[in-house]
Design a protein around this motif. Structure first.
Motif, PDB file in Angstrom:
ATOM      1  N   ALA A  36       0.841  -1.207   0.000  1.00  0.00           N
ATOM      2  CA  ALA A  36       0.000   0.000   0.000  1.00  0.00           C
ATOM      3  C   ALA A  36       0.871   1.251   0.000  1.00  0.00           C
ATOM      4  O   ALA A  36       0.632   2.195  -0.762  1.00  0.00           O
ATOM      5  N   LEU A  37       1.907   1.244   0.831  1.00  0.00           N
ATOM      6  CA  LEU A  37       2.809   2.401   0.912  1.00  0.00           C
ATOM      7  C   LEU A  37       3.469   2.658  -0.436  1.00  0.00           C
ATOM      8  O   LEU A  37       3.486   3.787  -0.944  1.00  0.00           O
ATOM      9  N   ASN A  38       3.988   1.578  -1.039  1.00  0.00           N
ATOM     10  CA  ASN A  38       4.726   1.697  -2.303  1.00  0.00           C
ATOM     11  C   ASN A  38       3.821   2.184  -3.440  1.00  0.00           C
ATOM     12  O   ASN A  38       4.264   2.916  -4.327  1.00  0.00           O
ATOM     13  N   ALA A  39       2.559   1.772  -3.389  1.00  0.00           N
ATOM     14  CA  ALA A  39       1.625   2.171  -4.457  1.00  0.00           C
ATOM     15  C   ALA A  39       1.436   3.690  -4.501  1.00  0.00           C
ATOM     16  O   ALA A  39       1.138   4.257  -5.554  1.00  0.00           O
ATOM     17  N   GLY A  40       1.646   4.344  -3.381  1.00  0.00           N
ATOM     18  CA  GLY A  40       1.456   5.789  -3.330  1.00  0.00           C
ATOM     19  C   GLY A  40       2.713   6.593  -3.637  1.00  0.00           C
ATOM     20  O   GLY A  40       2.694   7.820  -3.568  1.00  0.00           O
ATOM     21  N   ILE A  41       3.801   5.900  -3.944  1.00  0.00           N
ATOM     22  CA  ILE A  41       5.066   6.607  -4.203  1.00  0.00           C
ATOM     23  C   ILE A  41       5.428   6.474  -5.683  1.00  0.00           C
ATOM     24  O   ILE A  41       5.344   5.373  -6.250  1.00  0.00           O
ATOM     25  N   GLU A  42       5.815   7.570  -6.290  1.00  0.00           N
ATOM     26  CA  GLU A  42       6.096   7.559  -7.733  1.00  0.00           C
ATOM     27  C   GLU A  42       7.298   6.663  -8.052  1.00  0.00           C
ATOM     28  O   GLU A  42       8.327   6.732  -7.369  1.00  0.00           O
ATOM     29  N   ARG A  43       7.111   5.832  -9.072  1.00  0.00           N
ATOM     30  CA  ARG A  43       8.234   5.015  -9.564  1.00  0.00           C
ATOM     31  C   ARG A  43       8.813   5.754 -10.770  1.00  0.00           C
ATOM     32  O   ARG A  43       8.207   5.786 -11.840  1.00  0.00           O
ATOM     33  N   ILE A  44      10.001   6.320 -10.598  1.00  0.00           N
ATOM     34  CA  ILE A  44      10.614   7.124 -11.668  1.00  0.00           C
ATOM     35  C   ILE A  44      10.952   6.236 -12.867  1.00  0.00           C
ATOM     36  O   ILE A  44      10.763   6.621 -14.017  1.00  0.00           O
ATOM     37  N   ALA A  45      11.496   5.055 -12.594  1.00  0.00           N
ATOM     38  CA  ALA A  45      11.855   4.116 -13.672  1.00  0.00           C
ATOM     39  C   ALA A  45      11.921   2.709 -13.090  1.00  0.00           C
ATOM     40  O   ALA A  45      12.296   2.539 -11.931  1.00  0.00           O
ATOM     41  N   ASP A  46      11.548   1.718 -13.908  1.00  0.00           N
ATOM     42  CA  ASP A  46      11.707   0.325 -13.457  1.00  0.00           C
ATOM     43  C   ASP A  46      13.189  -0.024 -13.390  1.00  0.00           C
ATOM     44  O   ASP A  46      13.617  -0.766 -12.527  1.00  0.00           O
ATOM     45  N   ASN A  47      13.950   0.511 -14.356  1.00  0.00           N
ATOM     46  CA  ASN A  47      15.396   0.242 -14.387  1.00  0.00           C
ATOM     47  C   ASN A  47      16.146   1.527 -14.044  1.00  0.00           C
ATOM     48  O   ASN A  47      15.720   2.257 -13.168  1.00  0.00           O
ATOM     49  N   ASP A  48      17.233   1.809 -14.786  1.00  0.00           N
ATOM     50  CA  ASP A  48      18.030   2.999 -14.464  1.00  0.00           C
ATOM     51  C   ASP A  48      17.243   4.284 -14.740  1.00  0.00           C
ATOM     52  O   ASP A  48      16.754   4.476 -15.849  1.00  0.00           O
ATOM     53  N   PRO A  49      17.161   5.184 -13.775  1.00  0.00           N
ATOM     54  CA  PRO A  49      16.545   6.489 -14.064  1.00  0.00           C
ATOM     55  C   PRO A  49      17.590   7.409 -14.686  1.00  0.00           C
ATOM     56  O   PRO A  49      18.785   7.140 -14.601  1.00  0.00           O
ATOM     57  N   SER A  50      17.147   8.485 -15.325  1.00  0.00           N
ATOM     58  CA  SER A  50      18.125   9.448 -15.830  1.00  0.00           C
ATOM     59  C   SER A  50      18.538  10.373 -14.680  1.00  0.00           C
ATOM     60  O   SER A  50      17.819  10.511 -13.681  1.00  0.00           O
ATOM     61  N   PHE A  51      19.691  11.010 -14.841  1.00  0.00           N
ATOM     62  CA  PHE A  51      20.199  11.928 -13.815  1.00  0.00           C
ATOM     63  C   PHE A  51      19.183  13.038 -13.550  1.00  0.00           C
ATOM     64  O   PHE A  51      18.843  13.347 -12.407  1.00  0.00           O
ATOM     65  N   GLU A  52      18.669  13.619 -14.634  1.00  0.00           N
ATOM     66  CA  GLU A  52      17.746  14.749 -14.463  1.00  0.00           C
ATOM     67  C   GLU A  52      16.438  14.322 -13.799  1.00  0.00           C
ATOM     68  O   GLU A  52      15.861  15.078 -13.019  1.00  0.00           O
ATOM     69  N   ALA A  53      15.977  13.106 -14.119  1.00  0.00           N
ATOM     70  CA  ALA A  53      14.736  12.627 -13.499  1.00  0.00           C
ATOM     71  C   ALA A  53      14.897  12.540 -11.985  1.00  0.00           C
ATOM     72  O   ALA A  53      13.948  12.799 -11.231  1.00  0.00           O
ATOM     73  N   VAL A  54      16.116  12.196 -11.548  1.00  0.00           N
ATOM     74  CA  VAL A  54      16.367  12.087 -10.106  1.00  0.00           C
ATOM     75  C   VAL A  54      16.477  13.482  -9.486  1.00  0.00           C
ATOM     76  O   VAL A  54      15.804  13.789  -8.490  1.00  0.00           O
ATOM     77  N   VAL A  55      17.315  14.338 -10.083  1.00  0.00           N
ATOM     78  CA  VAL A  55      17.541  15.646  -9.448  1.00  0.00           C
ATOM     79  C   VAL A  55      16.294  16.538  -9.541  1.00  0.00           C
ATOM     80  O   VAL A  55      16.104  17.421  -8.704  1.00  0.00           O
TER      81      VAL A  55
END
Lengths: 291, 355
Positions: A36-55
């Protein structure tokens, strides 16, 4: 912000999951208690996220599972790039304390994995989040489960020369499989339970031919169970069907005696779940006959 | 007429050595079956073969028997077929394109196969239902189709009279196709591969015979034998093409259909082999050149000699790949390239010297 399922689940376990603004690099579904907790948190990427997506999430901290994502030659970015923007990074000790990550790919483990690195990571993250008591409780609970699993295995009076192989996956079903070397999480499990790993490599997941594995004829085969479906061998049922059908593997003692253990794939990585895998293995060994 | 020529060529005194072919091939196959990752005594290997071939009934460990029969012998036969098929493809392309550096991979076939394999294993196309080999075969045939279409468009459907232009166009089209598919492969890997997948696919891209079984023999042997028969049937045409399409036409060769048959055979044989064992480079380049030094340029000799040498070379390379580093199997492409790259350089230098 997290890069890596292990870092994510440890933060969830510390009771501060609501502070996570985004996650990335997932291997398995999250533990049931965090669904339930995880469902409410945005998943930026299943694999490697980009640098800009993180910052762009403007995180106060980036917690990382693997140094090859954020390290000297990180595929997401180097630590320096994050630090230039004033974003602190924390890499889980299980991946950076006892590994040489300058060798490329997912690095090379130079000394054997131990759960101490997991406990260290939990304690340090708890200190960063200022929830030291929650960290201490989590470590105590995991240590107790680890000790119980080892004690259970000792009480089973397993054969002294018991041997095993851990099969994670394969690029193609009949091709040389990825199996566990001696220094990774499965190597730790086997060491703790007094099982000999028939694979002699110090690499974490070397590819070894079925000819060598069949000749070594391990008493137990542990196969990874995962939701990922990139290789046909990711499917545990296909792994089992291959073992039973192939003219050589079907002759192996473990296959003929039905001594095949299914284990959650994430438990085979150097994570908190390694301890759950240790429990699973000792319990399953107790149900097997070695006469 | 053609079969009479083949028979005549094979029975001529200068080609008596051809009767040694089965012996040499058999010895290589036995070596490939006896030597592997683990040590199995030769006596056990021979007992297994006797059991399986003549029902001798020797008592042999079941795992040893399985390894020798189900893994090693099928692997050696497929290695031989792939070596022969790739070498023949090199012979044909070098003759048709009149280019000493021509080989199957120049046609974009290898790059297309790689893209197909990566699309299946890394991008997840097919969700596990399509095997890596199926993806590689689809990619190889797609790439070859595109290269041929591009070459055809570039020459405006030129026939035999513009043979050199057509040959040049197909080389350039092959290079363009290879670059395109290599870029697609890199794109897919960069987009979605983690370290494990990248390692897995790189291992395959360099060639790998570890997944070979008897089912592959059923595909590889007919492909190699079929390729050999087509080449033998057209050996006179191949001789004629060596002097150019115009010369071939003046000798009464139906240039366009014969070239079409030979290129299609080359593409099919290469696609079948690459889809089974991955991208093994340099066999199609090195073996024909080495055989030209030994038996000369006449295709009556060059075709069977290259097929045999390709078969023995790949069995030998596979043996080396299994024993060079104890406890680890090297991708076979590493071995063939270690031998092939210096040979390639030698050919380049010789070509420069000749000018």
């Amino acid at each position: 912000m997290t890069i890596g399922q292990s870092a994510t689940e440890i933060i969830y376990s510390l009771g501060v999951g609501e502070t996570v603004s985004g996650t990335s690099v997932w291997f398995n579904p999250t533990l049931p208690e965090f669904k339930a907790l995880n469902a409410g948190i945005e998943r930026i990427a299943d694999n490697d996220p980009s640098f800009e997506a993180v910052v762009n999430k403007k995180p106060d901290l980036v917690a990382v599972q693997y140094e090859w994502h954020v390290g000297a030659t990180g595929s997401v970015a180097t630590r320096g790039q994050f630090h230039e923007l004033g974003i602190p990074t924390y890499i889980m000790p299980a991946d950076c304390d006892t590994k040489d990550n300058s060798t490329g790919g997912d690095g090379t483990r130079v000394t054997a994995f131990s759960t101490d690195s997991i406990y260290k990571g939990i304690t340090e993250l708890a200190a960063i989040y200022d929830v030291k008591n929650a960290g201490a409780d989590l470590v105590d609970s995991l240590k107790a489960r680890e000790a119980d699993a080892v004690e259970r295995a000792e009480s089973l009076d397993l054969p002294d020369d018991l041997s095993a192989v851990f099969w994670f996956s394969s690029a193609d079903l009949e091709i040389d499989p990825y199996v566990a070397g001696r220094l990774g999480a499965p190597g730790y499990m086997m060491d703790k339970l007094g099982i000999e790993n028939v694979i002699e490599s110090n690499e974490e997941w070397p590819t070894v031919g079925w000819e060598s594995i069949a000749k070594a004829d391990p008493d137990v085969i542990v196969v990874a169970r995962m939701d990922r479906r990139r290789f046909p061998a990711d499917d545990v049922e296909k792994k089992l069907a291959f073992l039973r059908k192939d003219p050589v593997t079907s002759q192996m003692t473990a296959v003929q005696e039905g001594r095949i253990v299914q284990m959650d794939a994430h438990a085979m990585s150097a994570t908190m779940r390694t301890i759950f895998g240790l429990e699973e293995l000792s319990e399953t060994l107790g149900e097997m006959s070695f006469d | 007429m053609q079969s009479a020529l083949v028979l005549q060529a094979v029975t001529s005194p200068r080609l008596r050595w051809l009767w040694l072919t089965p012996l040499v091939l058999l010895s290589a196959l036995i070596a490939g079956t006896a030597i592997g990752e683990t040590r199995i005594p030769v006596e056990t290997v021979l007992k297994v073969l006797a059991n399986r071939l003549w029902g001798a009934g020797y008592p042999v460990d079941r795992i040893d028997e399985g390894i020798v029969w189900s893994y090693r012998l099928s692997r050696a036969i497929v290695a031989a077929s792939c070596g022969a098929g790739l070498a023949l493809a090199g012979v044909v392309l070098q003759a048709l394109l009149r280019n000493p550096l021509a080989e199957p991979f120049l046609m974009g076939i290898s790059a297309g196969a790689s893209t197909g394999a990566v699309a299946v294993t890394v991008a997840g196309i097919g969700a596990g239902a399509i095997t890596l080999s199926m993806g590689a075969f689809a990619g190889a045939t797609l790439a070859f189709g595109l290269v041929v279409m591009l070459a055809h468009a570039a020459t405006g459907g030129a026939g035999g009279g513009r043979g050199l232009q057509a040959a040049g166009a197909i080389i350039l089209s092959g290079i363009a196709g290879s670059q395109l598919f290599n870029a697609l492969t890199a794109f897919i890997i960069a987009k979605s591969a983690n370290a494990e997948q990248a390692r897995g696919i790189m291992f395959w891209l360099l060639g790998n015979l570890s997944g070979v079984r008897w089912e592959d023999v059923v595909l590889a042997v007919p492909a190699a034998v079929g390729g050999l028969l087509v080449c033998l049937w057209h050996m006179r045409a191949l001789d004629a093409f060596t002097f150019g399409a115009d010369s071939a036409a003046s000798l009464g060769i139906a240039v366009r259909p014969v070239r079409g048959i030979l290129i299609a055979t080359t593409a099919l044989v290469t696609a079948v082999m690459v889809s089974m064992v991955g991208a093994i480079g340099f066999v199609g380049l090195v073996i024909p050149h080495a055989m030209r030094f030994i038996v000369g340029s006449r295709h009556a000799r060059l075709v069977p000699a290259s097929a045999l040498a390709g078969a023995v070379f790949l069995i030998g390379s596979d043996i080396l790949s299994r024993i060079l580093v104890p406890g680890q199997v090297l991708p076979i492409g590493v071995i063939t390239s270690l031998i092939g790259a210096p040979a390639f350089a030698l050919i380049l230098i010789r070509g420069t010297g000749a000018r």
